[in-house]
Write a protein that holds these residues in place. Sequence first.
Motif, short mmCIF file in Angstrom:
data_model
loop_
_atom_site.label_atom_id
_atom_site.label_comp_id
_atom_site.label_asym_id
_atom_site.label_seq_id
_atom_site.Cartn_x
_atom_site.Cartn_y
_atom_site.Cartn_z
N LEU A 145 -7.30 3.42 -20.46
CA LEU A 145 -6.61 2.43 -19.55
C LEU A 145 -7.28 1.69 -18.45
CD1 LEU A 145 -4.48 5.51 -18.50
CD2 LEU A 145 -3.89 3.87 -20.10
N PRO A 146 -6.33 0.60 -18.11
CA PRO A 146 -6.98 -0.14 -17.08
C PRO A 146 -7.13 0.86 -15.77
CG PRO A 146 -5.11 -0.94 -17.41
CD PRO A 146 -5.45 0.11 -18.55
N GLY A 147 -8.07 0.70 -14.85
CA GLY A 147 -8.03 1.62 -13.39
C GLY A 147 -9.38 2.72 -13.52
N PRO A 148 -9.26 3.19 -12.43
CA PRO A 148 -10.49 4.22 -12.20
C PRO A 148 -10.30 5.64 -12.97
CG PRO A 148 -9.09 4.13 -10.29
CD PRO A 148 -8.34 3.30 -11.11
N GLU A 149 -11.18 5.68 -14.18
CA GLU A 149 -11.02 6.84 -14.93
C GLU A 149 -10.91 8.09 -14.38
OE1 GLU A 149 -15.15 5.21 -16.13
OE2 GLU A 149 -13.18 4.38 -15.44
N ALA A 150 -11.50 8.49 -13.23
CA ALA A 150 -11.95 9.71 -12.74
C ALA A 150 -10.54 9.90 -11.81
CB ALA A 150 -13.03 9.47 -11.75
N VAL A 207 1.48 5.18 -13.04
CA VAL A 207 2.80 4.83 -14.01
C VAL A 207 2.08 5.12 -15.28
CG1 VAL A 207 4.26 3.05 -14.96
CG2 VAL A 207 3.72 3.16 -12.51
N PHE A 208 0.77 4.93 -15.66
CA PHE A 208 0.00 4.94 -16.93
C PHE A 208 -0.02 6.32 -17.21
CE2 PHE A 208 -2.39 0.96 -15.75
CZ PHE A 208 -1.50 0.05 -16.49
N ILE A 209 -0.37 7.27 -16.24
CA ILE A 209 -0.31 8.83 -16.47
C ILE A 209 1.23 9.23 -16.83
CG2 ILE A 209 -0.99 10.87 -15.51
CD1 ILE A 209 -3.23 8.86 -16.66
N LEU A 210 2.10 9.03 -15.67
CA LEU A 210 3.33 9.77 -15.99
C LEU A 210 4.25 9.18 -16.87
CD1 LEU A 210 4.23 9.89 -11.96
CD2 LEU A 210 3.10 11.53 -13.45
N ALA A 211 4.04 7.98 -17.21
CA ALA A 211 4.77 7.55 -18.40
C ALA A 211 4.33 7.56 -19.81
CB ALA A 211 5.32 6.01 -18.27
N GLY A 212 2.92 7.32 -19.81
CA GLY A 212 2.29 7.22 -21.03
C GLY A 212 1.66 8.45 -21.36
N GLY A 213 1.60 9.49 -20.69
CA GLY A 213 0.81 10.69 -20.89
C GLY A 213 1.41 11.24 -22.35
N PRO A 214 2.69 11.64 -22.53
CA PRO A 214 3.12 12.09 -23.59
C PRO A 214 2.92 11.30 -24.76
CG PRO A 214 4.78 12.12 -21.87
CD PRO A 214 3.65 11.13 -21.32
#
Length: 472
Positions: A84-89, A378-385
């Motif tokens: 993903l773009p953004g800070p991975e940690a 948004v990447f996590i909450l929408a893309g995690g599944p």
Amino acid sequence: MAALCALIGHVSATASDAPNPFTASDAVPAVPFAQALRFWLKLGFISFGGPAGQIAVMHRELVERRRWISERRFLHALNYCMLLPGPEAQQLATYIGWLMHGPIGGIVAGALFVLPSLVILVGLSWVYMAFGDVAAVAGIFYGIKPVVAAIVLQALWRIGGRTLRDAQGHARPLMASIALAAFVGLAVLGLPFPLVLLLAALAGVVGSRLVPGQFEVSPPPVHLAGARASAPALIDDDTPPPPHARHDRRRVLRVLGIAATLWIGSMALVVSLHGADGTLARMAWFFTKAALLTFGGAYAVLPYVYQGAVEQAQWLTGAQMIDGLALGETTPGPLIMVVAFVGFVGGWTKEVLGESLVLGGVLAACVATWFTFLPSFVFILAGGPLVEATHGQLRFTAPLTAITAAVVGVIASLALFFLVHVLWPGVGAFDAVALVLVLAAAAALLRWRVGVIPVIGAGALAGLLLRLAGWA
């Protein structure tokens, strides 16, 4: 505010009404939300050492010590966050918090990873702007700047070593060619950073069809000790995903809708202060774009931030940008938090609140941070599944692998920029003392593997002594 309240209300209901699916483990009892909250707050204050150090801390605490998540599930989440773009940690903390306690857990984990760093950086930025011309403070920063150049060289060595070679240690000529092309595009041709990433992604799409073996995803860059925790974890290898982690199109659309409402409402608020061409509105739009382009971590996006914040908007100078990176290296949290420094200095310099320079700097720092990190959630909450559906499929990973190779060239251009500004601070004036400090810091980091914080401290002390002695 209404949208924010709606988001909090929605995720709170999700966290409180839905049963925690990870309660069946006999080895580890269910983790109350309050206990997890205390851990995420602690993590926000101890997350030094850049992404590798931060991920190692989470692995030690969550996998080995507390056994909240298994080794395999931890690495699976890490692989996703790396793409993903953004800070991975920060995104990894958000992912695990989301997996354990739903959306509210992810928001709390991700926010507490950032907030301590924001508060500390705002304080340091105020000291820098208010007292930066004092001889002692100037000497400290004189010694820190060469260390920052050495830190970027260290990042280039590490990222290049793992990206330009495969898992067996063999060279990957195609990846090296993409890296070289990215360096030439930025450092020689002056191409815009987004265009460099787009061209790299297109190379990945084409290359995955012609030479697919060259675009296989390498193992994670962080080498974690141990194959897995010795005892079962709360979220174990075979633990089924909770209801909120299963793909639901309506849930995804709801998250995207709330996020869009938050972004539009926030943008409307900053536009209402000084107009669409005002400093705050320009910062909001700029850092939104930066958030979507941070493939490869903070070092990769810094050239883009430099192009926009220094050369185009002139919110700060190149020397101030280097000082900001030095402050970011000495504080906990993701290194991309340097955007808070950029925002503070820009808000102060452009006087966004008139004569209230400090308040203007604080407001601008908050604007920069908010618009930088909103997409990460948004990447996590929408893309995690969707992780399981796309994990390991070459057509999705090949463009990102090519971008990762381009990141090596991007960081090389950043290293060149820092070295030029450190070693030639004035027109035609070569600083031999700074060169000695760069070489000493590079040897400490690469040869003797000294930690970043001690090296920065030694550089600050050396700069202070040199300034007091009149040698710098």
